[in-house]
Scaffold this motif. Structure first.
Motif, PDB file in Angstrom:
ATOM      1  N   LEU A 816       0.831  -1.195   0.000  1.00  0.00           N
ATOM      2  CA  LEU A 816       0.000   0.000   0.000  1.00  0.00           C
ATOM      3  C   LEU A 816       0.869   1.249   0.000  1.00  0.00           C
ATOM      4  CD1 LEU A 816      -2.669  -0.980   2.688  1.00  0.00           C
ATOM      5  CD2 LEU A 816      -2.553  -1.636   0.273  1.00  0.00           C
ATOM      6  N   PRO A 817       0.629   2.217  -0.904  1.00  0.00           N
ATOM      7  CA  PRO A 817       1.378   3.470  -0.897  1.00  0.00           C
ATOM      8  C   PRO A 817       0.810   4.428   0.155  1.00  0.00           C
ATOM      9  CG  PRO A 817      -0.177   3.472  -2.702  1.00  0.00           C
ATOM     10  CD  PRO A 817      -0.309   2.129  -2.037  1.00  0.00           C
ATOM     11  N   LEU A 818       1.695   5.122   0.853  1.00  0.00           N
ATOM     12  CA  LEU A 818       1.264   6.153   1.807  1.00  0.00           C
ATOM     13  C   LEU A 818       1.414   7.495   1.095  1.00  0.00           C
ATOM     14  CD1 LEU A 818       2.949   4.766   5.049  1.00  0.00           C
ATOM     15  CD2 LEU A 818       0.658   4.332   4.157  1.00  0.00           C
ATOM     16  N   GLU A 819       0.309   7.962   0.507  1.00  0.00           N
ATOM     17  CA  GLU A 819       0.375   9.083  -0.434  1.00  0.00           C
ATOM     18  C   GLU A 819      -0.113  10.400   0.137  1.00  0.00           C
ATOM     19  OE1 GLU A 819      -2.061   7.203  -3.371  1.00  0.00           O
ATOM     20  OE2 GLU A 819      -0.316   6.699  -4.618  1.00  0.00           O
ATOM     21  N   ARG A 820      -0.611  10.401   1.397  1.00  0.00           N
ATOM     22  CA  ARG A 820      -1.056  11.655   1.979  1.00  0.00           C
ATOM     23  C   ARG A 820      -0.876  11.604   3.479  1.00  0.00           C
ATOM     24  NH1 ARG A 820      -7.410  10.774   0.538  1.00  0.00           N
ATOM     25  NH2 ARG A 820      -7.730   8.886   1.766  1.00  0.00           N
ATOM     26  N   THR A 821      -0.824  12.782   4.066  1.00  0.00           N
ATOM     27  CA  THR A 821      -0.625  12.859   5.506  1.00  0.00           C
ATOM     28  C   THR A 821      -1.962  12.685   6.227  1.00  0.00           C
ATOM     29  OG1 THR A 821      -0.878  15.258   5.429  1.00  0.00           O
ATOM     30  CG2 THR A 821       1.351  14.380   5.246  1.00  0.00           C
ATOM     31  N   GLY A 822      -1.874  12.506   7.528  1.00  0.00           N
ATOM     32  CA  GLY A 822      -3.084  12.394   8.331  1.00  0.00           C
ATOM     33  C   GLY A 822      -3.361  10.967   8.764  1.00  0.00           C
ATOM     34  N   ALA A 823      -4.513  10.816   9.414  1.00  0.00           N
ATOM     35  CA  ALA A 823      -4.894   9.503   9.941  1.00  0.00           C
ATOM     36  C   ALA A 823      -5.150   8.525   8.795  1.00  0.00           C
ATOM     37  CB  ALA A 823      -6.134   9.634  10.818  1.00  0.00           C
ATOM     38  N   PHE A 824      -4.566   7.353   8.886  1.00  0.00           N
ATOM     39  CA  PHE A 824      -4.599   6.350   7.828  1.00  0.00           C
ATOM     40  C   PHE A 824      -5.064   5.024   8.422  1.00  0.00           C
ATOM     41  CE2 PHE A 824      -2.612   2.893   5.432  1.00  0.00           C
ATOM     42  CZ  PHE A 824      -2.854   3.239   4.115  1.00  0.00           C
ATOM     43  N   GLY A 825      -5.898   4.301   7.682  1.00  0.00           N
ATOM     44  CA  GLY A 825      -6.341   3.001   8.164  1.00  0.00           C
ATOM     45  C   GLY A 825      -6.454   2.012   7.024  1.00  0.00           C
ATOM     46  N   TYR A 826      -6.450   0.738   7.370  1.00  0.00           N
ATOM     47  CA  TYR A 826      -6.574  -0.299   6.345  1.00  0.00           C
ATOM     48  C   TYR A 826      -7.321  -1.492   6.923  1.00  0.00           C
ATOM     49  CZ  TYR A 826      -2.788  -2.710   8.807  1.00  0.00           C
ATOM     50  OH  TYR A 826      -2.039  -3.340   9.772  1.00  0.00           O
ATOM     51  N   THR A 827      -7.802  -2.318   6.032  1.00  0.00           N
ATOM     52  CA  THR A 827      -8.398  -3.591   6.414  1.00  0.00           C
ATOM     53  C   THR A 827      -8.256  -4.548   5.244  1.00  0.00           C
ATOM     54  OG1 THR A 827     -10.328  -4.682   7.379  1.00  0.00           O
ATOM     55  CG2 THR A 827     -10.753  -3.089   5.636  1.00  0.00           C
ATOM     56  N   VAL A 828      -8.684  -5.777   5.445  1.00  0.00           N
ATOM     57  CA  VAL A 828      -8.638  -6.802   4.407  1.00  0.00           C
ATOM     58  C   VAL A 828     -10.018  -7.444   4.327  1.00  0.00           C
ATOM     59  CG1 VAL A 828      -7.664  -9.054   3.772  1.00  0.00           C
ATOM     60  CG2 VAL A 828      -6.174  -7.253   4.651  1.00  0.00           C
ATOM     61  N   ARG A 829     -10.452  -7.770   3.130  1.00  0.00           N
ATOM     62  CA  ARG A 829     -11.730  -8.465   2.984  1.00  0.00           C
ATOM     63  C   ARG A 829     -11.627  -9.516   1.881  1.00  0.00           C
ATOM     64  NH1 ARG A 829     -15.825  -3.985   0.230  1.00  0.00           N
ATOM     65  NH2 ARG A 829     -14.687  -3.672  -1.709  1.00  0.00           N
ATOM     66  N   VAL A 830     -12.500 -10.507   1.970  1.00  0.00           N
ATOM     67  CA  VAL A 830     -12.533 -11.592   0.995  1.00  0.00           C
ATOM     68  C   VAL A 830     -13.877 -11.556   0.282  1.00  0.00           C
ATOM     69  CG1 VAL A 830     -12.235 -14.069   0.603  1.00  0.00           C
ATOM     70  CG2 VAL A 830     -11.095 -12.966   2.548  1.00  0.00           C
ATOM     71  N   LEU A 831     -13.834 -11.599  -1.057  1.00  0.00           N
ATOM     72  CA  LEU A 831     -15.033 -11.552  -1.886  1.00  0.00           C
ATOM     73  C   LEU A 831     -15.051 -12.735  -2.846  1.00  0.00           C
ATOM     74  CD1 LEU A 831     -14.707  -7.780  -2.797  1.00  0.00           C
ATOM     75  CD2 LEU A 831     -16.554  -8.729  -1.428  1.00  0.00           C
ATOM     76  N   PRO A 832     -16.212 -13.157  -3.294  1.00  0.00           N
ATOM     77  CA  PRO A 832     -16.261 -14.192  -4.333  1.00  0.00           C
ATOM     78  C   PRO A 832     -15.606 -13.690  -5.617  1.00  0.00           C
ATOM     79  CG  PRO A 832     -18.414 -13.885  -3.325  1.00  0.00           C
ATOM     80  CD  PRO A 832     -17.567 -12.750  -2.866  1.00  0.00           C
TER      81      PRO A 832
END
Length: 849
Positions: A816-832
């Protein structure tokens, strides 16, 4: 005495004038000025008497006049030119023919109403007018559309007013033989009869009438035939009339009977059977059920397999911004009507299931039967995703697979001839019907301000003349005497700022918001130097007493002798009245309760004529208001009290009128031209005009929905629907095991303790897939701005790559690129994941950590 039945006797045309029959039976005359001019030339006085209806004119013109015209060489040459022009229009290749083999050969378009012309009154409001414009634009672009609807023998209703201002409804009996339609017949000349099974062994029979809309055929089913018992004969009596039983039978005839009518029409004419089926709102949902039944019987598919094939080629458009606007039937009623239909009842009921188990929801069925769905403006797309998100549990509204295509309007129908002849819709980039892409009507820049202003004044003056005529007729119909209506001869003024407000009258459109402060409105109407005048129209549903009360309140206000020459409510709103209003009003007022206006195309029609919109930012106006094409009424979205909200927004309307709209209209140069106003008109024509075209809308439907749907339908049909069988088996297997899918662990590396912009974050996710393989799923990393509740915003998703397998455990990675300042979050999900999914959210299942 009253006639038992009515029918129309037409004049017998001399052989030389036979081509007039061809011209009158193709509804292109409703938007083609030269054809209308030809019919007017038959008998100008009769043309005016018949309200510009060429069908009536041909039915009433004298034999002597026809005999004279049959010997008139100038008229015959003129007629032949129009016939040749129509033939070229019908046969020459258009934009669609350049798309190649990927484009569907035929597309079926189902709608409960179609507004083509007031001569064929089969519409109630915006939905029908949109459907009519859809067909007309398809014809202009060469899109091989077939419309499917019902022929209502009494249409919607004709509106009048009682002496005290209460709406009255009249249902005139329509004779199909007096309409521009032809009966669909068998090769032996007998009428095609469509049947739909009903409970208790009864059968609903219908004839099929054909209306030709340019290049497009419109099929209209009619149950008022001898084969039916009285109850069944009345199924197509009125648009949106009757109880639940009646409405269900109407929608079964539209959907099931509509598919059967299509099969009969295509077979008899050699037209390719449709590859794509477009349901315009939930009324037409049963077309998908009929197609499922066909496939189970003709190809031995299971319900689930047939559903895959049907969904692939189905498009569903929702126009409804509120749940109350959706057709919902008692589940018991559906069970009674479909008990022996030929599809498993439990699976049919599941298509329309909603939170209330006793109800069957037609919009839910429409969405479940369609692989592709859309709202009718950008804002309405957002509203729809929130409204229907329960059908996709586990997904944020932004991920719900309902897109949007903003409505458009048919310019040749709705633009005044004077504006077209002035060059207000020309572009240096080429013909809008030919070029493909964004454009501007920059021809308007060459029009002198004096010419643009004089044309706008001429259109306003024509509107005022029509208003005076209608106002006089309305007062006489309400019981006034001839001596009491003389004042209408000078009512309204062709030089006064004219505001239009015309639409259906449900409460959310707030017809009476302008009356919030009656004294302030009176002051605006009666200002001695800078007055305004307001023309209002619209119909309330016959069962909506609240809407009728709003109309009565408006009528009583406008009846005040002090202001009646400056404001009026005109009954009988239809396409004919709308053409005067859209072209003649300077300002189009729209003040719905945001965001309950799905699109609101009336303001688009005004803009095509140089009208400026004064509107709440709802529907299309939220999308295309640019600060120079009108004024945005500020909304009071944060105010919970509806009464207080109305007060705030009404005050905003008064303020805009008094401080911005009125001054700009009346501030003129030494030649008497309001230059700043004219520049706003010019900007509206140049920039907004091309955006609101129905041809732009049709191109969007073709590229975004019809072509992909045709591709999906062809894939499902391969090898005797082998692909549909395989896909249905895969989906059943995936859903059986989905409950065991789990994101077991996610770790991040690479950013350090103090991440800086420009660095990257490496993610590695462990996913358990018991019974499934990595090819069955798509694992995504989702990241973006995060708020104090850890909710993600402005989300970006990237697919994670499969890296390693150990039994049922699998590892996936992404950077994942960190392209801007400030609070950053991520998650992962699984889809068909399947090549046949139009959207990864389609199956409504997702797995999160």
């Amino acid at each position: 005495m009253r006639a038992l039945r009515r029918f129309t006797v037409r004049a017998s045309l001399p052989e030389e004038l036979r081509p007039l029959s061809q011209l009158v039976m193709n509804l292109r005359w409703s938007w083609h000025p030269e054809t209308r001019d030809l019919f007017e030339a038959l008998d100008p006085e009769l043309w005016r008497k018949c309200g510009g209806d060429p069908v009536k004119v041909l039915g009433e013109v004298s034999a002597e006049r026809l005999a004279a015209l049959a010997k008139d060489r100038r008229f015959l040459r003129r007629m032949q030119d129009v016939v040749d022009d129509l033939q070229e229009y019908l046969t020459a290749p258009h934009w669609y023919q350049s798309l190649g083999a990927e484009a569907p050969a035929t597309i079926a378009y189902f709608s409960a109403e179609f507004g083509i012309t007031e001569v064929l009154p089969q519409y109630s409001g915006g939905l029908g007018i949109l459907a009519g414009d859809h067909l007309k634009a398809a014809s202009d672009l060469g899109v091989p559309l077939i419309g499917v609807g019902l022929l209502y023998r009494a249409g919607y209703f004709e509106q009048s007013l009682s002496p005290d201002g209460w709406q009255l409804e009249h249902y005139p009996s329509l004779d199909p033989h007096g309409l521009p339609v032809k009966l669909l017949r068998q090769p032996d000349g007998s009428a095609v009869v469509i049947t739909v099974p009903l409970p208790e062994g009864r059968t609903l029979h219908a004839h099929v009438w054909r209306a030709q809309v340019g290049r497009v055929c419109l099929l209209l089913l009619d149950s008022d035939i001898e084969e039916n018992a009285p109850a069944e004969r009345s199924v197509t009596d009125r648009l949106y009339g009757g109880d639940e039983d009646h409405r269900l039978r109407q929608e079964m005839l539209l959907g099931i009977g509509g598919v059967r009518a299509l099969r009969a029409y295509c077979s008899s004419t050699g037209t390719p059977q449709p590859e794509v089926f477009h349901a315009n709102e939930g009324h037409a949902g049963f077309q998908g059920v009929e197609r499922i039944r066909e496939l189970t019987e003709s190809h031995g598919l299971s319900f689930a397999e047939a559903l895959q094939a049907v969904r692939a080629g189905t498009v569903f458009t929702t126009h409804t911004p509120v749940p109350a606007g959706i057709d919902r039937f008692p589940r018991a009623l559906i069970e009674r009507y479909f008990a022996g239909f030929g599809v498993p009842l439990d699976q049919l009921i599941a298509l329309g299931a909603e939170q209330d188990p006793s109800k069957f929801n037609m919009a839910h069925m429409g969405l479940r039967l369609a692989q592709r769905a859309n709202g009718v403006s950008r804002l309405h797309g957002i509203v729809s995703r929130y409204m229907f998100q329960d059908l996709w549990p586990g997904f944020d509204p932004d991920d719900v697979p309902i897109g949007y295509i903003t409505n458009g309007v048919h310019a040749p129908t709705w633009t005044a001839r004077e504006m077209i002849e002035l060059g207000a819709q020309t572009s240096s980039e080429g013909d809008p019907l030919v070029i493909d892409g964004p454009e501007h009507f920059d021809g308007v820049d060459k029009i002198p301000a004096a010419d643009l202003w004089s044309t706008r004044r001429r259109l306003r003056a024509r509107l005022i003349e029509e208003v005076r005529r209608r106002l006089r007729e309305t007062l006489l119909a309400r019981g006034a005497g001839e001596a009491e209506v003389g004042w209408t001869d000078t009512a309204f003024d062709p030089d006064v700022l004219t505001i239009g407000f015309a639409r259906r009258v449900p409460s959310y459109k707030r017809l009476t918001l302008m009356l919030r402060d009656p004294e302030r409105l009176k002051a605006l109407l009666l200002d001695p130097q800078r007055p305004i005048q307001i023309i209002i129209a619209g119909k309330s549903h016959p069962a909506d007493d609240t809407g009728k009360q709003l109309i009565q309140e408006m009528v009583r206000f406008a009846d005040d002798p002090e202001i009646r020459h400056r404001i009026t409510f005109l009954p009988g709103y239809d396409i004919g009245m709308a053409s005067y209003l859209m072209s003649g009003c300077d300002v189009w007022l729209n003040n719905p309760l945001r965001p309950l206006e799905a699109s609101g195309t009336s303001g688009m029609k005004s803009a095509l004529n140089g009208g400026l919109n004064l509107s709440i930012r709802d529907g299309w106006w939220d999308e295309w208001y640019d600060g120079q094409n009108g004024w945005a009424i500020p909304t009071a979205d944060g105010i919970a009290d509806p009464d207080r909200r109305d007060e705030v927004e009404a005050r905003a309307i008064y303020d805009l009128l008094s401080t911005q709209v009125v001054p700009r209209f009346y501030e003129t140069d030494r030649d008497g031209i309001p230059t700043r106003w004219v520049e706003m008109v010019r900007h509206t024509l140049r920039e907004t005009g091309p955006k609101v075209l129905a041809t732009r809308m049709l191109r969007d439907y073709v590229r975004q929905l019809y072509v992909p749907a045709a591709g999906s339908a062809r894939e499902m049909a391969q090898s005797g629907y082998g692909a549909a069988r395989t896909e249905a088996g895969w989906r059943a297997h995936l859903l059986e095991h989905w409950g065991d899918v789990r994101v077991a662990h996610v770790e991040a590396t690479g950013a350090g303790d103090t991440p800086e912009i420009g660095s990257t974050l490496a993610l590695r996710a462990e996913v358990e897939l018991p019974g499934l393989t990595p090819s069955d799923v798509e694992v995504q990393a989702a990241y973006g701005r995060v708020d104090d509740t850890d909710a993600l915003h402005e989300v970006t998703t990237v697919p994670m790559q499969h890296e390693q397998t150990d039994g049922t455990r699998h590892w996936f990675t992404a950077t994942l690129p960190l392209e801007r300042t400030g609070a950053f979050g991520y998650t992962v999900r699984v889809l068909p994941h399947s090549a046949h999914l139009a959207d990864p959210a389609e199956l409504g299942v997702v797995a999160h950590p």
